[in-house]
Motif scaffolding. Structure first.
Motif: not given
Length: 115
Positions: A92-99, A103-108
């Motif tokens: 889910l996080l990688h999908g969010h990073y792609i969209k 953003t490249k991390s939780i901090k971003d």
């Protein structure tokens, strides 16, 4: 009327094939499961919860800490999302990073949500 051996074999084959197809059809899922968490709506619901947790946190979370926070959250439905694990969180996080390429991390994600 005399039927040859090959005709009897063909009849048996067709009947066996029909029975096999019918049995396979009966075991195929035909309706949506109640706890199906692979639908786009369920994925969106889970991602919204993850973003809400990230926004309310201090921003310095690891994936393992985030996973535990999601599982402990009051809005997390453990019966519906019974398959949720760290790998699902990473997907889910990688999908969010792609969209969201910025953003490249939780901090971003935390920075972007709190600006």
């Amino acid at each position: 009327m005399d039927i040859s051996l090959s005709s009897w074999m063909m009849i048996a084959f067709v009947l066996g094939l029909g029975l096999s197809v019918w049995k396979m059809y009966k075991f195929m899922p035909t309706k949506k499961l109640q706890d199906d968490d692979t639908t786009p709506q369920a994925q969106t619901e889970l991602m919204d919860l993850i973003l809400k947790i990230i926004k309310g946190s201090h921003g310095e979370l690891t994936e393992k800490e985030l996973h535990e926070m999601v599982k402990q959250h009051e809005n997390f439905d453990s019966e519906h999302f019974w398959r949720f694990n760290e790998n699902k969180l990473k997907q889910l996080l990688h999908g969010h990073y792609i969209k969201n390429p910025d953003t490249k991390s939780i901090k971003d994600i935390h920075k972007k949500l709190n600006t």
